[in-house]
Design an enzyme around this catalytic site. Structure first.
Site, PDB file in Angstrom:
ATOM      1  N   GLU A 169       0.845  -1.032  -0.013  1.00 48.35           N
ATOM      2  CA  GLU A 169      -0.293   0.047  -0.053  1.00 48.35           C
ATOM      3  C   GLU A 169       0.883   1.337  -0.009  1.00 48.35           C
ATOM      4  OE1 GLU A 169      -2.749  -0.486   3.264  1.00 48.35           O
ATOM      5  OE2 GLU A 169      -4.007  -1.798   2.120  1.00 48.35           O
ATOM      6  N   GLU A 215      -6.495  -7.701  -0.783  1.00 47.17           N
ATOM      7  CA  GLU A 215      -7.021  -7.520   0.899  1.00 47.17           C
ATOM      8  C   GLU A 215      -8.249  -7.526   0.923  1.00 47.17           C
ATOM      9  OE1 GLU A 215      -4.579  -5.285   3.428  1.00 47.17           O
ATOM     10  OE2 GLU A 215      -2.790  -5.989   2.496  1.00 47.17           O
TER      11      GLU A 215
HETATM   12  C1  GAL Z   1      -4.285  -2.878   4.965  1.00 45.73           C
HETATM   13  C2  GAL Z   1      -2.812  -3.453   5.128  1.00 45.73           C
HETATM   14  C3  GAL Z   1      -2.867  -4.705   6.066  1.00 45.73           C
HETATM   15  C4  GAL Z   1      -3.701  -4.567   7.403  1.00 45.73           C
HETATM   16  C5  GAL Z   1      -5.033  -4.234   6.669  1.00 45.73           C
HETATM   17  C6  GAL Z   1      -5.739  -4.237   8.088  1.00 45.73           C
HETATM   18  O1  GAL Z   1      -4.598  -1.540   4.770  1.00 45.73           O
HETATM   19  O2  GAL Z   1      -2.257  -3.610   3.928  1.00 45.73           O
HETATM   20  O3  GAL Z   1      -1.503  -4.996   6.238  1.00 45.73           O
HETATM   21  O4  GAL Z   1      -3.136  -3.775   8.019  1.00 45.73           O
HETATM   22  O5  GAL Z   1      -5.194  -3.006   6.276  1.00 45.73           O
HETATM   23  O6  GAL Z   1      -7.283  -3.789   7.689  1.00 45.73           O
END
Ligand code: GAL
Length: 687
Positions: free
Chosen positions: A174, A331
């Site tokens: 990110e 994710e």
């Molecule tokens: C994302 C991040 C992950 C984790 C996740 C939690 O933004 O890439 O590593 O922190 O959020 O929701």
């Protein structure tokens, strides 16, 4: 002019976004859809790794992302590598048939790095250096950080570049969050060089930034500074350039790592996970050109009961960044996150509905953060595929069901989405519009864009997002809800689109400034005045909570809040006027005919309901047929290269619905998703 383009026709290259992804099966060695998670086994003893792999197989996991937070384990001391554990982990996963998306760990430099190179820390605007003990990259302009990133990436590429487990490379995590800018000494120097490259002379900088105002004229290059704290509001043109520079400085870090991986691991695609709609720091049109596969992270806003619409927005934006090609949902969460104020757990079925909504909008992979819930650390209350409650839990059972569903849906892989309607989206315009000292804080890029998107969503129309300078010729209808900053090239592009038969709808506060955030000669909307046939004489924002009324010639009465404008009508038909407010009797909605097309202007911030009438007129003129799907039931379509159509009916309501698709009946249970496949050539209509 005809605007015929069915979803089964591949998009011409000119219509693709800048995404470099051109393959219809984007992940080598993966037969079906990607399903898995960020896997952070550093937290667990090895016995747990074996249980993990066993459970992954039970759940149907096909790919995991590893290594993203492993820098301190991989390089415990500067230049000394410890890779035995990663060798073993890769072998274990490979033996289990689980593909690996191998991360470079550059979003979390080790403690020794910050101790040795304190000057490489991120420095915030207030000149505070941000220390270790959390995560987030070092200063993107720091030579020590860049060198350390290259070293660890080279080590990984050399060692694992041809490892049979590796399906993809995942650079960093990110970019742009939590660090979107740094004001360190190195960054200040870097900015100065960037400004010199962009403008060539101090005279050009002074002109671009309008430094004659408030006596800010720069007399030497040393005086070119980033926007450090100032007693009053800072120069907006410099601020905008700072955003561009920060985007570029961070992008350079990505490109350096990507190039090493391309060299050492030929044929293996490289990605980095975007946050398309949730983190506005990066100009993702520029980023999308640089990745081999677009990937995206999306988390629901728990406080928003209709957050599935924002999910759809985000997924459509991601598909558009990928130029219509498949992308990876890198994710999302199985249930609640842990970083919002109230982290609402997902209801039964919601995770599957979310996952398939992304899939319907072009994702070829559904991944989560994270595989197993952490026992310690900042994210121990974040949901996971294996929750704290263990595998004998509702969440894990739903994970397994989802894995099975995705196996059944494997034929969807490689098919593509597309739309007849486009929304203009430009991060630079967003950055500029949202700077301080605007006519009203209540009119924001995100809110305007989202309302217009939601109108289309409720009307069941598919949408692409496009850059304002992109080829628009294949779209029946183009919306510009928030085009505050428009380049001359973009303004010409819109004109060309309309005169050759397009239907363009422009929202308030558009075409106001050029790329330097300067108002053009010729008035407040000079870039669009001729095309729209109206000149904005004055912006007339409303007070908080103030409402004014618009009467349309079709007999509608619309309440508006936030914004009105005083328009001089030059050459357009007036479709609605203000009944009261700052400009009673003034034009509020207009339509101009240009060439064989039409351009509407909405000089108010209409609500989602208020947009209904004018959009309906545009649909009719554009030949876009009405849908009679029930409210909050989506029908989303992906088309394979051979014309096979994969239809997803997504039911966000609490009732079952029965849809009749030509020749077949589809039952969609409450809160569920039903899918069907229509072979090439068969026509489908809904009722
Ligand atoms: C994302 C991040 C992950 C984790 C996740 C939690 O933004 O890439 O590593 O922190 O959020 O929701």
């Amino acid at each position: 002019m005809t605007r015929e383009r069915s979803l089964s026709t591949p998009l011409p290259p000119s219509l693709r976004g800048p995404g470099a992804n051109t393959s219809s099966s984007p992940i080598p060695g993966l037969d079906g859809l990607a399903f898995g998670a960020d896997y952070n086994p550093e937290q667990w003893p090895r016995e747990v790794w074996h249980e993990d792999v066993h459970l992954m197989r039970e759940a149907g996991v096909t790919m995991v992302t590893i290594g993203m937070w492993s820098w301190s384990k991989l390089e415990p001391r500067e230049g000394e590598f410890d890779t035995g554990w990663l060798d073993d982990l890769l072998d274990l996963l490979h033996e289990a048939g689980i593909r690996v998306d191998l991360g470079t760990p550059t979003a979390a430099p080790p403690a020794w790095f910050f101790r040795t190179y304190p000057e490489a820390r991120v420095v915030d605007r207030e000149q505070r250096a941000l220390g270790p003990g959390s995560r987030g990259m070092a200063c993107p302009s720091s030579p020590a950080y860049r060198e350390a990133c290259e070293r660890i990436t080279r080590m990984l590429g050399e060692r694992y570049g041809s490892h049979p487990a590796i399906a993809m490379w995942h650079v960093h995590n990110e970019y742009g969050a939590p660090v979107g800018e740094s004001f360190s000494a190195a960054a200040q120097e870097h900015f100065r060089r960037w400004v010199l490259d962009r403008y060539g002379s101090l005279e050009a900088v002074n002109d671009a930034w309008g430094t004659a105002f408030w006596g800010q004229t720069l007399g030497s290059w040393d005086e070119v500074l980033p926007p450090l704290p100032t007693p009053s509001v800072a120069n907006p043109s410099r601020e905008l350039d700072w955003r561009r520079f920060s985007n570029q400085a961070i992008l350079e870090c990505y490109i350096a790592e990507r190039d090493i991986l391309h060299e050492l691991s030929p044929g293996i695609p490289v990605t980095t996970n975007f946050m398309a709609h949730t983190c506005p720091n990066m100009d993702l049109w520029r980023w999308a050109r640089e990745v081999d596969i677009v990937s995206n992270d999306h988390y629901l806003t728990a406080a928003d009961p209709r957050n599935f619409v924002e999910l759809a927005f985000d997924a459509d934006l991601t598909r558009s960044l990928a130029g219509g090609h498949p992308w990876i949902l890198m994710e999302h969460s199985t249930s609640g996150v842990n970083w919002q104020d109230r982290n609402v757990a997902k209801a039964p079925g919601e995770m599957a509905r979310n996952s398939l909504s992304h899939l319907a909008r072009g994702a070829d992979g559904v991944m989560f953060f994270q595989w197993r819930a952490s026992k310690k650390g900042a994210e121990k209350f974040h949901s996971a595929m294996v929750p704290h409650a263990g595998p004998d839990s509702r969440v894990f059972r739903e994970v397994c069901e989802l894995g099975a569903t995705l196996q059944d849906l494997a034929p969807v892989r490689g098919s593509r989405g597309g739309a007849d309607i486009a929304i203009l989206y430009d991060w630079e315009s967003q950055w500029a519009q949202d700077l301080p000292w605007r006519p009203s804080v209540d009119l924001g890029h995100r809110q305007q864009t989202q309302s217009w998107y939601e109108r289309l969503w409720r009307d069941h129309h598919a949408v692409d997002f496009v850059h304002p300078e992109a080829d628009l010729s294949g779209y029946r209808m183009v919306l510009a809800p928030a085009s505050y900053l428009l380049t001359d090239a973009a303004a010409r592009n819109l004109e060309e689109y309309v005169v050759t038969g397009g239907n363009l709808v422009v929202g308030p506060f558009s075409g106001v400034v050029d790329e330097c955030d300067g108002v053009r000669d010729g008035g407040l909307n000079a870039a669009l005045a001729d095309l729209l046939g109206v000149a904005v004489e004055e912006f007339c924002p409303l007070r908080a909570e103030e409402t004014t009324r618009i009467d349309t010639t079709a007999g509608e009465v619309l309440d508006v809040q936030v914004w009105t404008e005083d328009l001089a009508v030059l050459d357009a038909e007036v479709l609605a006027t203000y009944a009261d407010g700052p400009v009673p009797g003034g034009a509020a909605i207009t339509r101009a005919s240009r060439g064989s097309g039409h351009a509407w202007y909405l000089a108010s911030d209409l609500s989602i309901d208020g947009l209904s009438g004018v959009f309906a007129e545009v649909y009719t003129r554009a030949g876009i047929t009405d849908s009679d799907l029930p409210a909050d039931v989506e029908l989303v379509e992906r088309t394979a290269e051979d014309g096979t159509r994969h239809l997803f009916a997504i039911n966000h309501t609490a009732e079952e619905h029965t849809l009749t698709l030509e020749g077949r009946t589809l039952h969609v249970a409450a809160g569920a998703v039903a899918t069907t496949t229509v072979p090439a050539q068969a026509a489908v209509t809904t009722s």
